[in-house]
Design a protein around this motif. Structure first.
Motif, PDB file in Angstrom:
ATOM      1  N   LYS A 172       0.829  -1.202   0.000  1.00  0.00           N
ATOM      2  CA  LYS A 172       0.000   0.000   0.000  1.00  0.00           C
ATOM      3  C   LYS A 172       0.866   1.256   0.000  1.00  0.00           C
ATOM      4  O   LYS A 172       1.865   1.332   0.711  1.00  0.00           O
ATOM      5  CB  LYS A 172      -0.923   0.024   1.217  1.00  0.00           C
ATOM      6  N   LEU A 173       0.440   2.224  -0.805  1.00  0.00           N
ATOM      7  CA  LEU A 173       1.107   3.522  -0.867  1.00  0.00           C
ATOM      8  C   LEU A 173       0.257   4.547  -0.134  1.00  0.00           C
ATOM      9  O   LEU A 173      -0.959   4.362   0.005  1.00  0.00           O
ATOM     10  CB  LEU A 173       1.273   3.955  -2.328  1.00  0.00           C
ATOM     11  N   PRO A 174       0.857   5.648   0.311  1.00  0.00           N
ATOM     12  CA  PRO A 174       0.042   6.709   0.910  1.00  0.00           C
ATOM     13  C   PRO A 174      -0.966   7.236  -0.119  1.00  0.00           C
ATOM     14  O   PRO A 174      -0.664   7.339  -1.303  1.00  0.00           O
ATOM     15  CB  PRO A 174       1.064   7.794   1.259  1.00  0.00           C
ATOM     16  N   LYS A 175      -2.163   7.564   0.360  1.00  0.00           N
ATOM     17  CA  LYS A 175      -3.182   8.122  -0.524  1.00  0.00           C
ATOM     18  C   LYS A 175      -2.735   9.507  -0.979  1.00  0.00           C
ATOM     19  O   LYS A 175      -2.101  10.241  -0.229  1.00  0.00           O
ATOM     20  CB  LYS A 175      -4.520   8.222   0.199  1.00  0.00           C
ATOM     21  N   MET A 176      -3.068   9.838  -2.232  1.00  0.00           N
ATOM     22  CA  MET A 176      -2.679  11.129  -2.803  1.00  0.00           C
ATOM     23  C   MET A 176      -3.933  11.926  -3.159  1.00  0.00           C
ATOM     24  O   MET A 176      -4.798  11.417  -3.878  1.00  0.00           O
ATOM     25  CB  MET A 176      -1.834  10.932  -4.064  1.00  0.00           C
ATOM     26  N   ASN A 177      -4.018  13.155  -2.665  1.00  0.00           N
ATOM     27  CA  ASN A 177      -5.134  14.030  -2.994  1.00  0.00           C
ATOM     28  C   ASN A 177      -4.993  14.527  -4.431  1.00  0.00           C
ATOM     29  O   ASN A 177      -3.898  14.910  -4.863  1.00  0.00           O
ATOM     30  CB  ASN A 177      -5.175  15.235  -2.050  1.00  0.00           C
ATOM     31  N   VAL A 178      -6.114  14.514  -5.143  1.00  0.00           N
ATOM     32  CA  VAL A 178      -6.165  15.015  -6.514  1.00  0.00           C
ATOM     33  C   VAL A 178      -7.396  15.896  -6.672  1.00  0.00           C
ATOM     34  O   VAL A 178      -8.351  15.775  -5.907  1.00  0.00           O
ATOM     35  CB  VAL A 178      -6.178  13.874  -7.563  1.00  0.00           C
ATOM     36  N   SER A 179      -7.350  16.788  -7.665  1.00  0.00           N
ATOM     37  CA  SER A 179      -8.508  17.633  -7.959  1.00  0.00           C
ATOM     38  C   SER A 179      -8.634  17.800  -9.469  1.00  0.00           C
ATOM     39  O   SER A 179      -7.655  17.654 -10.209  1.00  0.00           O
ATOM     40  CB  SER A 179      -8.375  18.993  -7.267  1.00  0.00           C
ATOM     41  N   PHE A 180      -9.863  18.118  -9.892  1.00  0.00           N
ATOM     42  CA  PHE A 180     -10.163  18.266 -11.315  1.00  0.00           C
ATOM     43  C   PHE A 180     -10.374  19.743 -11.607  1.00  0.00           C
ATOM     44  O   PHE A 180     -11.233  20.387 -11.018  1.00  0.00           O
ATOM     45  CB  PHE A 180     -11.421  17.471 -11.667  1.00  0.00           C
ATOM     46  N   GLU A 181      -9.548  20.283 -12.496  1.00  0.00           N
ATOM     47  CA  GLU A 181      -9.716  21.675 -12.907  1.00  0.00           C
ATOM     48  C   GLU A 181      -9.246  21.833 -14.349  1.00  0.00           C
ATOM     49  O   GLU A 181      -8.329  21.139 -14.785  1.00  0.00           O
ATOM     50  CB  GLU A 181      -8.977  22.643 -11.976  1.00  0.00           C
ATOM     51  N   ASP A 182      -9.913  22.709 -15.064  1.00  0.00           N
ATOM     52  CA  ASP A 182      -9.595  22.971 -16.474  1.00  0.00           C
ATOM     53  C   ASP A 182      -9.598  21.691 -17.319  1.00  0.00           C
ATOM     54  O   ASP A 182      -8.759  21.511 -18.197  1.00  0.00           O
ATOM     55  CB  ASP A 182      -8.248  23.694 -16.614  1.00  0.00           C
ATOM     56  N   GLY A 183     -10.509  20.777 -17.001  1.00  0.00           N
ATOM     57  CA  GLY A 183     -10.671  19.563 -17.802  1.00  0.00           C
ATOM     58  C   GLY A 183      -9.621  18.497 -17.581  1.00  0.00           C
ATOM     59  O   GLY A 183      -9.484  17.587 -18.387  1.00  0.00           O
ATOM     60  N   LYS A 184      -8.893  18.584 -16.467  1.00  0.00           N
ATOM     61  CA  LYS A 184      -7.795  17.642 -16.228  1.00  0.00           C
ATOM     62  C   LYS A 184      -7.634  17.390 -14.726  1.00  0.00           C
ATOM     63  O   LYS A 184      -7.931  18.255 -13.912  1.00  0.00           O
ATOM     64  CB  LYS A 184      -6.506  18.243 -16.814  1.00  0.00           C
ATOM     65  N   TRP A 185      -7.127  16.200 -14.385  1.00  0.00           N
ATOM     66  CA  TRP A 185      -6.827  15.869 -12.993  1.00  0.00           C
ATOM     67  C   TRP A 185      -5.417  16.321 -12.632  1.00  0.00           C
ATOM     68  O   TRP A 185      -4.507  16.223 -13.453  1.00  0.00           O
ATOM     69  CB  TRP A 185      -6.981  14.372 -12.745  1.00  0.00           C
ATOM     70  N   TRP A 186      -5.254  16.816 -11.400  1.00  0.00           N
ATOM     71  CA  TRP A 186      -3.977  17.337 -10.912  1.00  0.00           C
ATOM     72  C   TRP A 186      -3.715  16.818  -9.502  1.00  0.00           C
ATOM     73  O   TRP A 186      -4.644  16.583  -8.729  1.00  0.00           O
ATOM     74  CB  TRP A 186      -4.025  18.875 -10.832  1.00  0.00           C
ATOM     75  N   VAL A 187      -2.448  16.690  -9.148  1.00  0.00           N
ATOM     76  CA  VAL A 187      -2.081  16.357  -7.773  1.00  0.00           C
ATOM     77  C   VAL A 187      -2.353  17.591  -6.920  1.00  0.00           C
ATOM     78  O   VAL A 187      -1.998  18.710  -7.288  1.00  0.00           O
ATOM     79  CB  VAL A 187      -0.589  15.950  -7.666  1.00  0.00           C
ATOM     80  N   ASN A 188      -2.981  17.383  -5.770  1.00  0.00           N
ATOM     81  CA  ASN A 188      -3.311  18.484  -4.865  1.00  0.00           C
ATOM     82  C   ASN A 188      -2.858  18.139  -3.455  1.00  0.00           C
ATOM     83  O   ASN A 188      -3.493  18.475  -2.477  1.00  0.00           O
ATOM     84  CB  ASN A 188      -4.815  18.769  -4.909  1.00  0.00           C
ATOM     85  N   GLU A 189      -1.775  17.423  -3.354  1.00  0.00           N
ATOM     86  CA  GLU A 189      -1.238  16.914  -2.096  1.00  0.00           C
ATOM     87  C   GLU A 189      -0.506  18.018  -1.349  1.00  0.00           C
ATOM     88  O   GLU A 189       0.201  18.818  -1.932  1.00  0.00           O
ATOM     89  CB  GLU A 189      -0.286  15.746  -2.388  1.00  0.00           C
TER      90      GLU A 189
END
Length: 148
Positions: free
Chosen positions: A130-147
């Motif tokens: 298991k890896l640490p969970k990574m926060n992501v967000s959707f903006e401008d039509g694309k997913w981004w890391v938000n960690e």
């Protein structure tokens, strides 16, 4: 007439040598050379939300800070730029290299996602670890890391 035939034969012989190739053909290895396998295009995970996480791992594995800078949400990128990209790159890079080593492949991972269509967390496993969970967000039509 004999001169013309002799020139034609000479031309044909030179042409045949050029066509046959005087050196090694493309794709063949020369003596003492090792044949390098062509690089595959980087595959994407089958979970769209995991694509920026995968891109983050690849940037660190391949030691490309410019690619590292491209995976972050606008808000988080502004914070990281203010604090200094080098520090974040070293911190995340050290963690990723410690967890994954230096020669990982997409086939070594399984990704899932929990969240909605705007934000959530990517859950990953690497070789069943298991890896640490990574926060992501959707903006401008694309997913981004938000960690953080």
């Amino acid at each position: 007439m004999r001169k013309s035939i002799a020139l034609l034969v000479l031309f044909a012989a030179v042409f045949a040598l050029v066509v046959a190739g005087c050196g090694s053909k493309e794709g063949e290895k020369k003596e003492g050379e090792t044949k390098k396998e062509p690089e595959k295009a980087v595959e994407k995970p089958d979970v769209a939300q995991a694509e920026p996480v995968w891109a983050l791992f690849i940037a660190i594995r391949d030691d490309k800070i410019d690619d590292f800078k491209k995976v972050w949400s606008k808000e988080r990128a502004a914070e990281l730029e203010k604090d200094g990209w080098e520090g974040a790159y070293k911190e995340f890079g050290g963690d990723v290299k410690k967890l994954l080593g230096a020669d990982f492949k997409l086939a070594d991972f399984k990704f899932t996602y929990e969240g909605d269509d705007k934000k959530g967390r990517v859950i990953g496993t690497f070789k069943d670890k298991k890896l640490p969970k990574m926060n992501v967000s959707f903006e401008d039509g694309k997913w981004w890391v938000n960690e953080r």
